[in-house]
Design an enzyme around this catalytic site. Structure first.
Site, PDB file in Angstrom:
ATOM      1  CD  GLU A   1      -2.881  -1.031  -0.178  1.00  0.00           C
ATOM      2  OE1 GLU A   1      -3.216   0.088  -0.638  1.00  0.00           O
ATOM      3  OE2 GLU A   1      -3.238  -2.101  -0.716  1.00  0.00           O
TER       4      GLU A   1
ATOM      5  CD  GLU B   1      -9.181  -0.724 -13.779  1.00  0.00           C
ATOM      6  OE1 GLU B   1     -10.351  -1.088 -13.992  1.00  0.00           O
ATOM      7  OE2 GLU B   1      -8.231  -0.973 -14.530  1.00  0.00           O
TER       8      GLU B   1
ATOM      9  CD  GLU C   1      -6.400   2.627  -4.348  1.00  0.00           C
ATOM     10  OE1 GLU C   1      -6.504   2.522  -3.123  1.00  0.00           O
ATOM     11  OE2 GLU C   1      -5.377   2.278  -4.969  1.00  0.00           O
TER      12      GLU C   1
END
Length: 181
Positions: free
Chosen positions: A94, A140, A142
């Site tokens: 992340e 895609e 976000e």
């Protein structure tokens, strides 16, 4: 030890089975022998990471959160890809996806239960140091802005309500305490 508080599941029903969330409706036996209904959300778990620079400033991400219809400022985070995924690996992923940064060192801060009244979600909180910039590569769906914030300003944002996300509040408060020590 706390037998006078424990509820026992009698029956369980799947109400909704989504991509992220699974809604359950359980019938439980209460400590007094009566029964009750418990509706709750089964969540796979998540990890977050607070990137910290040598000067104490941090990286946060700004994004729109549909459930609260608000743009928030948060620490980078995401759900575990599977129940057996290493939460530390999720935090590293992340960090890279949402900010582009990589870290020399990632350490566990704590684990929090986010909404104990209706969900079993746990988020593993990490801190990342020794940061090297790179290219952000979000999913895609976000849309995220990366923001570098001095710790003093982040603390003010927690105090005045500009940062309301629980994992971010806990992470910022924990790191600010570490920096004072």
């Amino acid at each position: 030890m706390y037998e006078d508080l424990i509820e026992t599941k009698i029956a369980s029903e799947d109400v909704f089975d989504g991509v992220l969330l699974h809604v359950k409706k359980d019938t439980v036996k209460l400590p007094n022998g009566r029964t009750a209904t418990r509706e709750w959300i089964k969540h796979p778990g998540a990890s977050s990471v607070i990137p910290v620079f040598p000067d104490g400033s941090i990286i946060l991400v700004r994004q729109y959160r549909y459930p609260i219809d608000q743009v928030t400022l948060e620490v980078p985070a995401g759900k575990l890809d599977s129940p057996d995924e290493d939460p530390r690996f999720c935090a590293e992923r992340e960090l890279s996806e949402e900010t582009g940064y990589k870290a020399d060192k990632i350490e566990k801060l704590t684990t929090i239960a986010t909404t104990v009244g209706f969900s079993n979600e746990h988020i593993h909180l990490y801190v990342a140091t020794g940061l090297t910039p790179g290219k952000q590569h979000t999913d895609e769906d976000e849309f995220i802005n990366v923001v570098k914030v001095p710790m003093k300003e982040a603390l003010e944002m927690v105090r005045d309500g500009r940062i309301i996300d629980a994992k971010s509040v806990v992470s910022i408060l924990m790191i600010s305490q570490q920096q004072k020590a």
